[in-house]
Scaffold this motif. Structure first.
Motif, PDB file in Angstrom:
ATOM      1  N   THR A 154       0.827  -1.209   0.000  1.00 47.18           N
ATOM      2  CA  THR A 154       0.000   0.000   0.000  1.00 47.18           C
ATOM      3  C   THR A 154       0.861   1.258   0.000  1.00 47.18           C
ATOM      4  OG1 THR A 154      -1.820  -1.127   1.130  1.00 47.18           O
ATOM      5  CG2 THR A 154      -1.761   1.278   1.273  1.00 47.18           C
ATOM      6  N   GLU A 155       1.923   1.269   0.799  1.00 45.63           N
ATOM      7  CA  GLU A 155       2.816   2.433   0.829  1.00 45.63           C
ATOM      8  C   GLU A 155       3.518   2.622  -0.510  1.00 45.63           C
ATOM      9  OE1 GLU A 155       5.500   2.924   4.058  1.00 45.63           O
ATOM     10  OE2 GLU A 155       4.084   2.169   5.546  1.00 45.63           O
ATOM     11  N   LEU A 156       3.964   1.525  -1.091  1.00 46.58           N
ATOM     12  CA  LEU A 156       4.620   1.603  -2.396  1.00 46.58           C
ATOM     13  C   LEU A 156       3.654   2.136  -3.449  1.00 46.58           C
ATOM     14  CD1 LEU A 156       7.024   0.955  -4.269  1.00 46.58           C
ATOM     15  CD2 LEU A 156       6.113  -1.371  -4.470  1.00 46.58           C
ATOM     16  N   ALA A 157       2.418   1.626  -3.440  1.00 44.91           N
ATOM     17  CA  ALA A 157       1.423   2.048  -4.423  1.00 44.91           C
ATOM     18  C   ALA A 157       1.057   3.518  -4.260  1.00 44.91           C
ATOM     19  CB  ALA A 157       0.171   1.178  -4.297  1.00 44.91           C
ATOM     20  N   ALA A 158       0.918   3.963  -3.021  1.00 44.87           N
ATOM     21  CA  ALA A 158       0.539   5.357  -2.771  1.00 44.87           C
ATOM     22  C   ALA A 158       1.591   6.320  -3.310  1.00 44.87           C
ATOM     23  CB  ALA A 158       0.332   5.574  -1.275  1.00 44.87           C
ATOM     24  N   ALA A 159       2.848   5.992  -3.071  1.00 42.96           N
ATOM     25  CA  ALA A 159       3.923   6.862  -3.546  1.00 42.96           C
ATOM     26  C   ALA A 159       4.036   6.816  -5.068  1.00 42.96           C
ATOM     27  CB  ALA A 159       5.239   6.443  -2.909  1.00 42.96           C
ATOM     28  N   ALA A 160       3.927   5.619  -5.638  1.00 45.70           N
ATOM     29  CA  ALA A 160       4.055   5.471  -7.088  1.00 45.70           C
ATOM     30  C   ALA A 160       2.897   6.136  -7.818  1.00 45.70           C
ATOM     31  CB  ALA A 160       4.126   3.992  -7.453  1.00 45.70           C
ATOM     32  N   ALA A 161       1.696   6.075  -7.252  1.00 44.29           N
ATOM     33  CA  ALA A 161       0.526   6.667  -7.905  1.00 44.29           C
ATOM     34  C   ALA A 161       0.705   8.160  -8.102  1.00 44.29           C
ATOM     35  CB  ALA A 161      -0.725   6.394  -7.076  1.00 44.29           C
ATOM     36  N   THR A 162       1.314   8.819  -7.129  1.00 41.19           N
ATOM     37  CA  THR A 162       1.531  10.259  -7.238  1.00 41.19           C
ATOM     38  C   THR A 162       2.415  10.585  -8.429  1.00 41.19           C
ATOM     39  OG1 THR A 162       1.320  10.505  -4.837  1.00 41.19           O
ATOM     40  CG2 THR A 162       2.398  12.296  -6.036  1.00 41.19           C
ATOM     41  N   LEU A 163       3.474   9.792  -8.613  1.00 45.98           N
ATOM     42  CA  LEU A 163       4.370  10.022  -9.748  1.00 45.98           C
ATOM     43  C   LEU A 163       3.689   9.690 -11.069  1.00 45.98           C
ATOM     44  CD1 LEU A 163       7.815   8.643  -8.514  1.00 45.98           C
ATOM     45  CD2 LEU A 163       7.106  11.022  -8.753  1.00 45.98           C
ATOM     46  N   LEU A 164       3.046   8.529 -11.138  1.00 45.26           N
ATOM     47  CA  LEU A 164       2.409   8.111 -12.389  1.00 45.26           C
ATOM     48  C   LEU A 164       1.255   9.034 -12.755  1.00 45.26           C
ATOM     49  CD1 LEU A 164       2.345   4.248 -11.820  1.00 45.26           C
ATOM     50  CD2 LEU A 164       3.800   5.496 -13.417  1.00 45.26           C
ATOM     51  N   GLY A 165       0.473   9.420 -11.760  1.00 43.83           N
ATOM     52  CA  GLY A 165      -0.672  10.278 -12.029  1.00 43.83           C
ATOM     53  C   GLY A 165      -0.278  11.683 -12.415  1.00 43.83           C
ATOM     54  N   ALA A 166       0.822  12.147 -11.857  1.00 48.51           N
ATOM     55  CA  ALA A 166       1.265  13.505 -12.165  1.00 48.51           C
ATOM     56  C   ALA A 166       1.851  13.608 -13.558  1.00 48.51           C
ATOM     57  CB  ALA A 166       2.295  13.960 -11.133  1.00 48.51           C
ATOM     58  N   GLY A 167       2.274  12.445 -14.112  1.00 48.45           N
ATOM     59  CA  GLY A 167       2.850  12.474 -15.454  1.00 48.45           C
ATOM     60  C   GLY A 167       4.120  13.298 -15.500  1.00 48.45           C
ATOM     61  N   GLN A 168       5.126  12.912 -14.721  1.00 47.94           N
ATOM     62  CA  GLN A 168       6.372  13.670 -14.659  1.00 47.94           C
ATOM     63  C   GLN A 168       7.003  13.789 -16.036  1.00 47.94           C
ATOM     64  OE1 GLN A 168       7.795  15.007 -11.837  1.00 47.94           O
ATOM     65  NE2 GLN A 168       5.902  14.484 -10.795  1.00 47.94           N
ATOM     66  N   GLY A 169       7.242  15.003 -16.493  1.00 49.17           N
ATOM     67  CA  GLY A 169       7.940  15.223 -17.756  1.00 49.17           C
ATOM     68  C   GLY A 169       7.010  15.100 -18.946  1.00 49.17           C
ATOM     69  N   PRO A 170       7.376  15.702 -20.077  1.00 52.74           N
ATOM     70  CA  PRO A 170       6.515  15.717 -21.256  1.00 52.74           C
ATOM     71  C   PRO A 170       6.322  14.362 -21.890  1.00 52.74           C
ATOM     72  CG  PRO A 170       8.695  16.599 -21.775  1.00 52.74           C
ATOM     73  CD  PRO A 170       8.634  16.439 -20.293  1.00 52.74           C
ATOM     74  N   GLU A 171       7.230  13.396 -21.638  1.00 55.28           N
ATOM     75  CA  GLU A 171       7.115  12.096 -22.281  1.00 55.28           C
ATOM     76  C   GLU A 171       6.176  11.163 -21.543  1.00 55.28           C
ATOM     77  OE1 GLU A 171       8.489  10.924 -25.177  1.00 55.28           O
ATOM     78  OE2 GLU A 171       8.953  13.025 -25.466  1.00 55.28           O
ATOM     79  N   ALA A 172       5.920  11.436 -20.247  1.00 61.57           N
ATOM     80  CA  ALA A 172       5.195  10.465 -19.437  1.00 61.57           C
ATOM     81  C   ALA A 172       3.780  10.194 -19.905  1.00 61.57           C
ATOM     82  CB  ALA A 172       5.193  10.914 -17.971  1.00 61.57           C
ATOM     83  N   PRO A 173       2.935  11.210 -20.150  1.00 58.88           N
ATOM     84  CA  PRO A 173       1.583  10.885 -20.575  1.00 58.88           C
ATOM     85  C   PRO A 173       1.560  10.116 -21.888  1.00 58.88           C
ATOM     86  CG  PRO A 173       1.744  13.177 -19.857  1.00 58.88           C
ATOM     87  CD  PRO A 173       3.142  12.645 -19.964  1.00 58.88           C
ATOM     88  N   ARG A 174       2.394  10.520 -22.843  1.00 61.61           N
ATOM     89  CA  ARG A 174       2.422   9.823 -24.114  1.00 61.61           C
ATOM     90  C   ARG A 174       2.941   8.404 -23.939  1.00 61.61           C
ATOM     91  NH1 ARG A 174       6.050   8.605 -27.784  1.00 61.61           N
ATOM     92  NH2 ARG A 174       7.697   9.787 -26.773  1.00 61.61           N
ATOM     93  N   GLY A 175       3.979   8.245 -23.090  1.00 67.25           N
ATOM     94  CA  GLY A 175       4.537   6.923 -22.877  1.00 67.25           C
ATOM     95  C   GLY A 175       3.530   5.976 -22.262  1.00 67.25           C
ATOM     96  N   LEU A 176       2.737   6.478 -21.322  1.00 67.32           N
ATOM     97  CA  LEU A 176       1.744   5.632 -20.679  1.00 67.32           C
ATOM     98  C   LEU A 176       0.686   5.200 -21.674  1.00 67.32           C
ATOM     99  CD1 LEU A 176       0.696   4.375 -18.111  1.00 67.32           C
ATOM    100  CD2 LEU A 176      -0.469   6.512 -17.577  1.00 67.32           C
ATOM    101  N   THR A 177       0.233   6.120 -22.506  1.00 65.50           N
ATOM    102  CA  THR A 177      -0.786   5.775 -23.487  1.00 65.50           C
ATOM    103  C   THR A 177      -0.246   4.783 -24.510  1.00 65.50           C
ATOM    104  OG1 THR A 177      -1.806   7.933 -23.223  1.00 65.50           O
ATOM    105  CG2 THR A 177      -2.356   6.721 -25.206  1.00 65.50           C
ATOM    106  N   ASP A 178       0.970   5.027 -25.002  1.00 66.62           N
ATOM    107  CA  ASP A 178       1.564   4.106 -25.966  1.00 66.62           C
ATOM    108  C   ASP A 178       1.709   2.714 -25.370  1.00 66.62           C
ATOM    109  OD1 ASP A 178       1.731   6.168 -27.715  1.00 66.62           O
ATOM    110  OD2 ASP A 178       3.888   6.512 -27.480  1.00 66.62           O
ATOM    111  N   GLY A 179       2.171   2.652 -24.118  1.00 64.95           N
ATOM    112  CA  GLY A 179       2.337   1.357 -23.476  1.00 64.95           C
ATOM    113  C   GLY A 179       1.008   0.656 -23.273  1.00 64.95           C
ATOM    114  N   ALA A 180      -0.019   1.429 -22.917  1.00 69.42           N
ATOM    115  CA  ALA A 180      -1.337   0.838 -22.714  1.00 69.42           C
ATOM    116  C   ALA A 180      -1.893   0.279 -24.013  1.00 69.42           C
ATOM    117  CB  ALA A 180      -2.293   1.888 -22.140  1.00 69.42           C
ATOM    118  N   LEU A 181      -1.732   1.036 -25.088  1.00 64.72           N
ATOM    119  CA  LEU A 181      -2.227   0.562 -26.377  1.00 64.72           C
ATOM    120  C   LEU A 181      -1.478  -0.686 -26.827  1.00 64.72           C
ATOM    121  CD1 LEU A 181      -2.661   3.971 -28.241  1.00 64.72           C
ATOM    122  CD2 LEU A 181      -4.464   2.467 -27.381  1.00 64.72           C
ATOM    123  N   GLU A 182      -0.173  -0.714 -26.586  1.00 65.89           N
ATOM    124  CA  GLU A 182       0.616  -1.898 -26.939  1.00 65.89           C
ATOM    125  C   GLU A 182       0.161  -3.105 -26.128  1.00 65.89           C
ATOM    126  OE1 GLU A 182       5.266  -3.432 -26.926  1.00 65.89           O
ATOM    127  OE2 GLU A 182       4.786  -1.332 -26.520  1.00 65.89           O
TER     128      GLU A 182
END
Length: 238
Positions: A154-182
């Motif tokens: 739970t602690e690991l997930a809470a911390a990771a969610a903040t980073l993933l949800g915030a989309g750190q850097g301009p590549e993150a949102p695109r990278g997540l979408t590309d990975g999801a589609l793949e």
């Protein structure tokens, strides 16, 4: 309140995730690393996976540590039930303590047991306003995960969610979408290959998926690669 996860360990993990989100690989590599970290931090875990839910894309598993997790996740999506989906719906942790006796999700439990899963634990990737995904671990024995294991995850997930949800850097949102589609394309390939095995060997869907997983292990190939080869071979013969 005492942290279940040592602060130094958490800091290292978050630094690694942040670096990946800022890199060319972006979120695709970050969620894969998160799955590996979860497996390694939670002692009884035989494997782990991360699911990220994209608006308009449905439920997509974006990372897993092995083929067993891929197959176990796919069963939950196909049956539309289980701890992963319950966690997404409620934003809270859910367990399947014993696949041999579970009564909440009996069809799923029986199918997971046939895969060799004894128990699983799923925790949410929560942001203040929504649940963006789940982090889950699987074990080959029943009742494998303790309250401490849940606290660590739970602690690991809470911390990771903040980073993933915030989309750190301009590549993150695109990278997540590309990975999801793949990942979605890979799952469709596995589904098609499962249908081929069902037809070829006159098997039910669960049995065909297990046969596909076993054949992949026997050939030493990842599940998706084995499925892709099977589908391609059928296409050439038709």
């Amino acid at each position: 309140m005492t942290s279940a996860l040592p602060e130094a360990d958490l800091a290292v993990v978050l630094a690694e995730l942040r670096g990946m989100l800022l890199s060319r690989e972006g979120a695709t590599e970050a969620v894969a690393h998160l799955a590996r970290v979860a497996r390694d931090l939670v002692g009884p875990a035989a494997g782990a996976g991360v699911s990220v839910f994209e608006p308009g894309e449905g439920r997509i598993t974006t990372a897993s540590t092995d083929e067993l997790v891929e197959a176990a996740d796919a069963l939950q999506y196909d049956l539309d039930e289980g701890p992963c989906l319950a966690t997404w719906t409620t934003g809270a942790a859910h367990r399947l303590e014993d696949t041999g006796s579970d009564r909440r999700w009996p069809e799923l439990a029986a199918a997971l047991a046939r895969l060799g899963v004894g128990s699983m634990l799923s925790v949410p990737l929560n942001l203040p306003d929504r649940t963006v995904g789940t982090l889950k671990v699987y074990a080959t024995t029943a009742g494998a995960f303790s309250a401490h294991d849940e606290a660590v995850l739970t602690e690991l997930a809470a911390a990771a969610a903040t980073l993933l949800g915030a989309g750190q850097g301009p590549e993150a949102p695109r990278g997540l979408t590309d990975g999801a589609l793949e990942a979605l394309a890979d799952r469709r390939t596995v589904d098609v290959a499962t249908g081929v095995v069902m037809e070829r060997h006159r098997l039910a869907e669960d049995d065909a998926r297990r046969r596909l997983l076993t054949d992949a292990r026997d050939t030493g190939r990842p599940l998706v690669e084995h499925a892709r080869r099977l589908v391609t071979d059928v296409g050439r013969r038709s």
